[in-house]
Scaffold this active site. Structure first.
Site, PDB file in Angstrom:
ATOM      1  N   ILE A   1      13.683   9.593  81.002  1.00 55.80           N
ATOM      2  CA  ILE A   1      13.156   8.234  81.048  1.00 55.80           C
ATOM      3  C   ILE A   1      13.949   7.363  82.016  1.00 55.80           C
ATOM      4  CG2 ILE A   1      12.657   6.156  79.706  1.00 55.80           C
ATOM      5  CD1 ILE A   1      10.801   8.496  79.094  1.00 55.80           C
TER       6      ILE A   1
ATOM      7  N   GLY B   1      12.967   6.402  70.298  1.00 57.08           N
ATOM      8  CA  GLY B   1      13.827   7.258  69.495  1.00 57.08           C
ATOM      9  C   GLY B   1      14.678   6.496  68.508  1.00 57.08           C
TER      10      GLY B   1
ATOM     11  N   SER C   1       7.498   4.632  71.172  1.00 56.73           N
ATOM     12  CA  SER C   1       7.442   5.967  71.749  1.00 56.73           C
ATOM     13  C   SER C   1       6.155   6.203  72.536  1.00 56.73           C
ATOM     14  CB  SER C   1       7.548   7.012  70.640  1.00 56.73           C
ATOM     15  OG  SER C   1       6.338   7.056  69.892  1.00 56.73           O
ATOM     16  N   CYS C   2       6.127   7.319  73.239  1.00 56.70           N
ATOM     17  CA  CYS C   2       4.954   7.675  74.041  1.00 56.70           C
ATOM     18  C   CYS C   2       3.693   7.773  73.182  1.00 56.70           C
ATOM     19  CB  CYS C   2       5.205   8.987  74.774  1.00 56.70           C
ATOM     20  SG  CYS C   2       5.865  10.320  73.740  1.00 56.70           S
ATOM     21  N   ASN C   3       3.769   8.485  72.069  1.00 55.91           N
ATOM     22  CA  ASN C   3       2.598   8.632  71.215  1.00 55.91           C
ATOM     23  C   ASN C   3       2.165   7.293  70.627  1.00 55.91           C
ATOM     24  OD1 ASN C   3       1.869  11.468  71.213  1.00 55.91           O
ATOM     25  ND2 ASN C   3       3.823  11.852  70.224  1.00 55.91           N
TER      26      ASN C   3
ATOM     27  N   ARG D   1       3.961  18.089  72.300  1.00 53.70           N
ATOM     28  CA  ARG D   1       4.689  19.062  73.102  1.00 53.70           C
ATOM     29  C   ARG D   1       6.017  19.389  72.414  1.00 53.70           C
ATOM     30  NH1 ARG D   1       8.615  16.322  72.835  1.00 53.70           N
ATOM     31  NH2 ARG D   1       9.565  14.892  74.334  1.00 53.70           N
TER      32      ARG D   1
ATOM     33  N   GLY E   1       2.042   6.720  63.024  1.00 56.24           N
ATOM     34  CA  GLY E   1       1.180   5.700  62.434  1.00 56.24           C
ATOM     35  C   GLY E   1       1.964   4.501  61.930  1.00 56.24           C
TER      36      GLY E   1
ATOM     37  N   HIS F   1       1.264  15.440  75.348  1.00 54.39           N
ATOM     38  CA  HIS F   1       0.706  15.445  73.995  1.00 54.39           C
ATOM     39  C   HIS F   1      -0.817  15.321  74.097  1.00 54.39           C
ATOM     40  CE1 HIS F   1       4.802  14.687  72.741  1.00 54.39           C
ATOM     41  NE2 HIS F   1       4.805  13.480  73.273  1.00 54.39           N
TER      42      HIS F   1
END
Length: 338
Positions: A14, A112, A141-143, A170, A197, A222
């Site tokens: 990152i 994180g 986060s990315c998700n 991933r 969520g 992902h």
């Protein structure tokens, strides 16, 4: 115009991308990057002529022994900066925060870390205004970023009632797949909901969202599958119009040969994106299905890139150099080719 002086602590997956993105902004100056390693990763920063700082004197000496020109230590980088983006590994950033607070330095951490570390979680299209002038925030986060982009677009259109998603995650980052990860297996996360969520609800508590996640043996990205109950019957065209209110969602089609994440990665490389990065959510519009008030769709998330534009916007929000979310988002999008 006085440029915001930005420091990056942690020059990894990152951090290197944040540093490049900061350099692409006309209202920001990259003061330097900091790390603890002395290998090829930090040597790439030297090749790019970024000022390199060591975490402390011990690592400073190690870097010098490896032939790396060192501009100073983290303490000196902090002193020279207006804001620092902490891109160190999970849980490491939490240990650095006291240094930032002691120096009265604004700071950003990433997904994180726990929400409680800053008391604020950030997604540009969702809650930019709430971050203006704050001392710190956490870019989710990315998700979670992808969840917020898509669900917020539906919510803005008055279509979102509740959402249930399955995430195929991933196993590890591509550069370190030889060091760990999984092979020839699928590993479901034990807890339902998975953490993404509830993490989205730290940004928007009104979201009725539940996620389940499975770790899969690949490293590129992902993939999410979503089942959304809408507030009413709607057409596919109406749903797509709502989704397109997000400037960071990319609509793709199977018919274009973009039927898998490796093909999408190759497409980004062909487009000349740095590292083949995709900052957008890549949503299959020809897969999207509407049945009365139910919506089904899937998309791909570039776990290494999606939070980069969010981080740039978070810098502007915290420092107050741009108080209008859309202005910042547009500026970031243009600078990164989104």
């Amino acid at each position: 115009m006085n440029k915001i002086k930005v420091a990056v602590n942690g020059y990894g997956v990152i951090g290197k991308r944040v540093a490049d993105a900061v350099l692409a902004q006309d209202d920001m100056e990259l003061v330097g990057v900091c790390d603890v390693v002395s290998d090829w990763r930090i040597k790439m920063a030297v090749e790019k002529e970024y000022p390199v700082f060591a975490f402390d004197d011990l690592h400073k000496n190690q870097m010098k022994d490896a032939g790396i020109p060192v501009a100073g230590t983290l303490a000196e980088l902090i002193e020279a900066s207006d804001i620092i983006v902490d891109c160190t590994p999970k849980k490491v950033a939490a240990g650095n925060i006291e240094k930032y607070k002691a120096a009265n330095l604004k700071f950003i951490v990433h997904g994180g870390e726990k929400h409680e570390v800053t008391g604020h979680s950030f997604s540009a299209e969702n809650n930019y205004e709430t971050a203006i002038g704050r001392d710190s925030t956490r870019v989710v986060s990315c998700n979670t970023t992808s969840i917020l982009r898509t669900l917020t677009a539906l919510k803005r259109a008055g279509l979102l009632k509740k959402a249930r998603g399955t995430l195929l995650r991933r196993a590890t980052d591509p550069w370190e797949s030889h060091l760990g990860g999984i092979m020839n297996t699928l590993v479901p996360e034990q807890e339902i909901p998975s953490h993404q969520g509830p993490d989205a609800q730290t940004v928007d508590p009104e979201l009725d969202v539940i996620t389940a996640a499975v770790k899969v043996p690949q490293t590129l990205s992902h993939l999410h599958y979503w089942n959304v109950q809408m507030t009413r019957n709607a057409s596919k065209e109406e749903v797509l119009t709502a989704m397109k209110s997000s400037t960071r969602t990319l609509f793709i089609n199977y018919d274009d040969g973009l039927s898998a994440n490796n093909a999408i990665k190759e497409w980004m490389l062909a487009k000349g994106r740095p590292y083949g990065d995709m900052y957008e959510v890549a949503l299959w519009q020809d897969m999207l299905k509407v049945v009365n008030d139910e919506l089904f769709y899937a998309y791909v998330v570039d776990n290494q890139a999606i939070v980069i534009p969010e981080t740039i916007d978070a810098i502007r929000a915290l420092t107050g150099i741009e108080t209008n979310a859309q202005n910042s988002i547009l500026k970031t999008n243009q600078s990164l080719g989104i």
